[in-house]
Design a protein around this motif. Structure first.
Motif, PDB file in Angstrom:
ATOM      1  N   SER A 135      -8.531   6.806  -3.753  1.00 44.93           N
ATOM      2  CA  SER A 135      -8.485   6.914  -2.290  1.00 44.93           C
ATOM      3  C   SER A 135      -7.134   6.532  -1.721  1.00 44.93           C
ATOM      4  CB  SER A 135      -9.553   5.999  -1.668  1.00 44.93           C
ATOM      5  OG  SER A 135      -9.158   4.626  -1.732  1.00 44.93           O
ATOM      6  N   LEU A 136      -6.273   5.921  -2.530  1.00 41.44           N
ATOM      7  CA  LEU A 136      -5.003   5.408  -2.028  1.00 41.44           C
ATOM      8  C   LEU A 136      -4.016   6.530  -1.733  1.00 41.44           C
ATOM      9  CD1 LEU A 136      -4.432   2.393  -4.459  1.00 41.44           C
ATOM     10  CD2 LEU A 136      -4.953   2.245  -2.014  1.00 41.44           C
ATOM     11  N   PRO A 137      -3.128   6.310  -0.772  1.00 44.34           N
ATOM     12  CA  PRO A 137      -2.042   7.267  -0.555  1.00 44.34           C
ATOM     13  C   PRO A 137      -1.177   7.388  -1.805  1.00 44.34           C
ATOM     14  CG  PRO A 137      -2.148   5.634   1.209  1.00 44.34           C
ATOM     15  CD  PRO A 137      -3.055   5.167   0.140  1.00 44.34           C
ATOM     16  N   GLU A 138      -0.523   8.519  -1.942  1.00 52.47           N
ATOM     17  CA  GLU A 138       0.262   8.781  -3.147  1.00 52.47           C
ATOM     18  C   GLU A 138       1.311   7.703  -3.392  1.00 52.47           C
ATOM     19  OE1 GLU A 138       3.322  12.180  -4.945  1.00 52.47           O
ATOM     20  OE2 GLU A 138       2.198  12.545  -3.089  1.00 52.47           O
TER      21      GLU A 138
ATOM     22  N   GLY B 206      -1.392   2.230  15.617  1.00 52.22           N
ATOM     23  CA  GLY B 206      -1.426   3.326  14.658  1.00 52.22           C
ATOM     24  C   GLY B 206      -1.452   2.832  13.229  1.00 52.22           C
ATOM     25  N   MET B 207      -0.698   1.764  12.931  1.00 51.87           N
ATOM     26  CA  MET B 207      -0.694   1.199  11.593  1.00 51.87           C
ATOM     27  C   MET B 207      -2.077   0.682  11.215  1.00 51.87           C
ATOM     28  SD  MET B 207       1.536  -2.028  10.087  1.00 51.87           S
ATOM     29  CE  MET B 207       0.881  -3.186  11.295  1.00 51.87           C
ATOM     30  N   ILE B 208      -2.706  -0.055  12.125  1.00 51.28           N
ATOM     31  CA  ILE B 208      -4.037  -0.592  11.846  1.00 51.28           C
ATOM     32  C   ILE B 208      -5.026   0.546  11.583  1.00 51.28           C
ATOM     33  CG2 ILE B 208      -5.976  -1.866  12.840  1.00 51.28           C
ATOM     34  CD1 ILE B 208      -3.624  -3.598  11.946  1.00 51.28           C
ATOM     35  N   GLU B 209      -4.909   1.619  12.351  1.00 48.54           N
ATOM     36  CA  GLU B 209      -5.811   2.766  12.148  1.00 48.54           C
ATOM     37  C   GLU B 209      -5.566   3.415  10.791  1.00 48.54           C
ATOM     38  OE1 GLU B 209      -7.004   7.014  14.306  1.00 48.54           O
ATOM     39  OE2 GLU B 209      -5.565   5.648  15.262  1.00 48.54           O
ATOM     40  N   LEU B 210      -4.293   3.561  10.418  1.00 45.00           N
ATOM     41  CA  LEU B 210      -3.973   4.178   9.134  1.00 45.00           C
ATOM     42  C   LEU B 210      -4.482   3.353   7.955  1.00 45.00           C
ATOM     43  CD1 LEU B 210      -0.304   5.365   9.808  1.00 45.00           C
ATOM     44  CD2 LEU B 210      -2.287   6.837   9.390  1.00 45.00           C
ATOM     45  N   LEU B 211      -4.439   2.025   8.080  1.00 47.18           N
ATOM     46  CA  LEU B 211      -4.822   1.146   6.971  1.00 47.18           C
ATOM     47  C   LEU B 211      -6.306   0.796   6.972  1.00 47.18           C
ATOM     48  CD1 LEU B 211      -1.768  -1.304   7.005  1.00 47.18           C
ATOM     49  CD2 LEU B 211      -2.201   0.546   5.379  1.00 47.18           C
ATOM     50  N   GLU B 212      -7.034   1.209   7.998  1.00 47.01           N
ATOM     51  CA  GLU B 212      -8.452   0.849   8.128  1.00 47.01           C
ATOM     52  C   GLU B 212      -9.289   1.195   6.897  1.00 47.01           C
ATOM     53  OE1 GLU B 212     -11.968  -0.630   9.630  1.00 47.01           O
ATOM     54  OE2 GLU B 212      -9.905  -0.931  10.344  1.00 47.01           O
ATOM     55  N   PRO B 213      -9.076   2.334   6.220  1.00 49.80           N
ATOM     56  CA  PRO B 213      -9.903   2.635   5.044  1.00 49.80           C
ATOM     57  C   PRO B 213      -9.810   1.597   3.930  1.00 49.80           C
ATOM     58  CG  PRO B 213      -8.746   4.604   5.785  1.00 49.80           C
ATOM     59  CD  PRO B 213      -8.172   3.442   6.559  1.00 49.80           C
ATOM     60  N   TRP B 214      -8.761   0.796   3.946  1.00 50.02           N
ATOM     61  CA  TRP B 214      -8.572  -0.196   2.880  1.00 50.02           C
ATOM     62  C   TRP B 214      -8.653  -1.621   3.428  1.00 50.02           C
ATOM     63  CZ3 TRP B 214      -5.163   3.914   3.755  1.00 50.02           C
ATOM     64  CH2 TRP B 214      -5.418   5.029   2.958  1.00 50.02           C
ATOM     65  N   LYS B 215      -9.417  -1.802   4.481  1.00 46.73           N
ATOM     66  CA  LYS B 215      -9.587  -3.133   5.060  1.00 46.73           C
ATOM     67  C   LYS B 215     -10.115  -4.087   3.996  1.00 46.73           C
ATOM     68  CE  LYS B 215     -11.241  -5.484   9.200  1.00 46.73           C
ATOM     69  NZ  LYS B 215     -11.956  -5.317  10.496  1.00 46.73           N
ATOM     70  N   GLY B 216      -9.509  -5.253   3.930  1.00 49.23           N
ATOM     71  CA  GLY B 216      -9.781  -6.205   2.862  1.00 49.23           C
ATOM     72  C   GLY B 216      -8.717  -6.162   1.782  1.00 49.23           C
ATOM     73  N   GLN B 217      -7.981  -5.047   1.719  1.00 47.59           N
ATOM     74  CA  GLN B 217      -6.936  -4.855   0.708  1.00 47.59           C
ATOM     75  C   GLN B 217      -5.621  -4.401   1.346  1.00 47.59           C
ATOM     76  OE1 GLN B 217      -7.454  -5.212  -2.607  1.00 47.59           O
ATOM     77  NE2 GLN B 217      -9.623  -4.859  -3.014  1.00 47.59           N
ATOM     78  N   ARG B 218      -5.505  -4.543   2.657  1.00 47.10           N
ATOM     79  CA  ARG B 218      -4.385  -3.913   3.353  1.00 47.10           C
ATOM     80  C   ARG B 218      -3.023  -4.471   2.959  1.00 47.10           C
ATOM     81  NH1 ARG B 218      -6.700  -4.333   9.410  1.00 47.10           N
ATOM     82  NH2 ARG B 218      -7.091  -6.423   8.578  1.00 47.10           N
ATOM     83  N   GLN B 219      -2.942  -5.758   2.677  1.00 44.59           N
ATOM     84  CA  GLN B 219      -1.659  -6.313   2.247  1.00 44.59           C
ATOM     85  C   GLN B 219      -1.287  -5.787   0.864  1.00 44.59           C
ATOM     86  OE1 GLN B 219       0.849  -7.271   3.331  1.00 44.59           O
ATOM     87  NE2 GLN B 219       1.775  -9.053   2.567  1.00 44.59           N
ATOM     88  N   ARG B 220      -2.291  -5.552   0.027  1.00 45.83           N
ATOM     89  CA  ARG B 220      -2.004  -4.955  -1.274  1.00 45.83           C
ATOM     90  C   ARG B 220      -1.488  -3.532  -1.119  1.00 45.83           C
ATOM     91  NH1 ARG B 220      -7.141  -7.719  -3.355  1.00 45.83           N
ATOM     92  NH2 ARG B 220      -6.317  -9.595  -4.352  1.00 45.83           N
ATOM     93  N   VAL B 221      -2.030  -2.804  -0.157  1.00 46.72           N
ATOM     94  CA  VAL B 221      -1.528  -1.451   0.105  1.00 46.72           C
ATOM     95  C   VAL B 221      -0.072  -1.513   0.551  1.00 46.72           C
ATOM     96  CG1 VAL B 221      -1.770   0.608   1.538  1.00 46.72           C
ATOM     97  CG2 VAL B 221      -3.814  -0.535   0.670  1.00 46.72           C
ATOM     98  N   VAL B 222       0.234  -2.415   1.477  1.00 43.71           N
ATOM     99  CA  VAL B 222       1.603  -2.536   1.972  1.00 43.71           C
ATOM    100  C   VAL B 222       2.558  -2.931   0.852  1.00 43.71           C
ATOM    101  CG1 VAL B 222       3.119  -3.869   3.503  1.00 43.71           C
ATOM    102  CG2 VAL B 222       0.925  -3.012   4.350  1.00 43.71           C
ATOM    103  N   ARG B 223       2.173  -3.912   0.039  1.00 39.70           N
ATOM    104  CA  ARG B 223       3.039  -4.331  -1.067  1.00 39.70           C
ATOM    105  C   ARG B 223       3.252  -3.187  -2.055  1.00 39.70           C
ATOM    106  NH1 ARG B 223       3.894  -9.707  -2.145  1.00 39.70           N
ATOM    107  NH2 ARG B 223       5.386  -8.841  -3.628  1.00 39.70           N
ATOM    108  N   SER B 224       2.215  -2.389  -2.272  1.00 44.12           N
ATOM    109  CA  SER B 224       2.342  -1.249  -3.182  1.00 44.12           C
ATOM    110  C   SER B 224       3.260  -0.186  -2.607  1.00 44.12           C
ATOM    111  CB  SER B 224       0.961  -0.662  -3.478  1.00 44.12           C
ATOM    112  OG  SER B 224       0.142  -1.597  -4.154  1.00 44.12           O
ATOM    113  N   LEU B 225       3.210   0.015  -1.294  1.00 43.02           N
ATOM    114  CA  LEU B 225       4.119   0.966  -0.661  1.00 43.02           C
ATOM    115  C   LEU B 225       5.572   0.530  -0.852  1.00 43.02           C
ATOM    116  CD1 LEU B 225       2.261   1.710   2.708  1.00 43.02           C
ATOM    117  CD2 LEU B 225       2.482   3.236   0.746  1.00 43.02           C
TER     118      LEU B 225
END
Length: 324
Positions: A111-114, A283-302
């Motif tokens: 489900s994660l962005p590329e 807009g950022m919060i809306e974009l990251l909503e699917p990964w709520k609970g893991q959002r900092q991990r998504v940001v660090r991965s980006l």
């Protein structure tokens, strides 16, 4: 995760931490460093030198990663009255409590962005550290409020050089410049003109002094999970808002969901990474909503993917008011 005995140099304590799975020391603890010239965190090749205080006293901590990404060992040597205490909390500092298994599951991974998938693939050893060092982190993050990184790093260096103590002795091997961040009492003794010389305005210095006055209460928050109680405790200090709280708990509690709303760059970065267009906080919060609970991990991965957003116009320049 395993703690193994290690050879102990004279006058020191030592241990080895064996992580479960891949591990990257520099990528994990690097977020605790306030710039490449942080006097309390000095990197010399493979050696990571940290100086801080524990409940038992100050400590100089040397961390080295040995072995490959998979099957590595983190060798830790500590000097000073707080050495034993620092080694006892070592796994948490190194991110042992940060469990990426759900994030790495096929369901979430697909489900994660590329770019997030790329960043995680390139950096499987990344963990979120939990330093537990409340006052040090709060003071550092307050210095970063509404100024450039260059200004904040310079202020941190200046204040530690003037009001921090030398790190506990580690013989001739420790960097001579290594220093402890100020205690609450030392922060309270910084005169107004020294804040001015450091380039710190009255609002930020006043907020640091308010935090120093409730330092014992702040430190008690380090033993609690990084949830609502910690956020409420930090938010009770005038001058500390949602951005500062997020930046603090990312470092002190390894919070996997903490997002720095109000950051000068983050929303635009996330928008550019996920959609090709800049966005605002909402807009950022809306974009990251699917990964709520893991959002900092998504940001660090980006960030770990190497993606950088396009820049337009001149870079924000720091203003120097110290001579006025």
């Amino acid at each position: 995760m395993t703690i193994a005995p290690a050879v102990v140099p004279s006058g020191a304590h030592a241990t080895e931490w064996i992580p479960d799975g891949p591990y990257n020391l520099a990528g994990t603890v690097g977020t605790l460093q306030c710039g490449a010239h942080d006097p309390s965190f000095i990197v010399q090749g493979p050696d990571h030198w940290l100086a801080f205080r524990t409940v038992d006293g100050p400590v100089t901590l040397l961390l080295r990663q040995r072995g490959p990404l998979n099957g590595s060992r983190i060798h830790a040597t500590a000097w000073g009255a707080g050495a034993a205490s620092a080694l006892e909390s070592l796994p948490r500092l190194l991110g042992a409590d940060d469990d990426w298994s759900a994030f790495d599951s096929p369901e979430v991974r697909e489900s994660l962005p590329e770019l997030a998938r790329k960043g995680r693939y390139l950096n499987p050893g990344l963990r979120l550290p939990a330093s537990g060092r409340m006052l040090d982190t709060v003071a550092r993050v307050i210095l970063e409020q509404k100024v450039t990184g260059l200004e904040a790093k310079r202020a941190w260096r200046y204040l530690l050089a003037r009001y921090g103590d030398p790190a506990p002795g580690a013989g001739d091997i420790a960097p001579a410049a290594l220093r402890l961040p100020p205690t609450a009492e030392q922060w309270r003794r910084v005169p107004s003109w020294e804040w001015h010389k450091a380039g710190v305005d009255s609002k930020r210095s006043a907020t640091i002094l308010k935090a120093a006055h409730v330092a014992s209460g702040l430190e008690r928050l380090s033993t609690q999970p990084g949830g609502d109680a910690v956020r409420a405790g930090l938010g009770s200090i005038p001058g500390i808002g949602v951005w500062t709280i997020a930046e603090v708990v990312q470092r002190t509690h390894g919070c996997p969901d903490s997002i720095s709303v109000g950051d000068y760059h983050l929303a635009a970065y996330v928008g550019a990474a996920l959609t090709g267009r800049r966005t605002d906080d909402a807009g950022m919060i809306e974009l990251l909503e699917p990964w709520k609970g893991q959002r900092q991990r998504v940001v660090r991965s980006l960030y770990a993917s190497g993606f950088r957003k396009p820049t337009f116009g001149p870079r924000l320049s720091p203003e120097d008011h110290r001579a006025r």
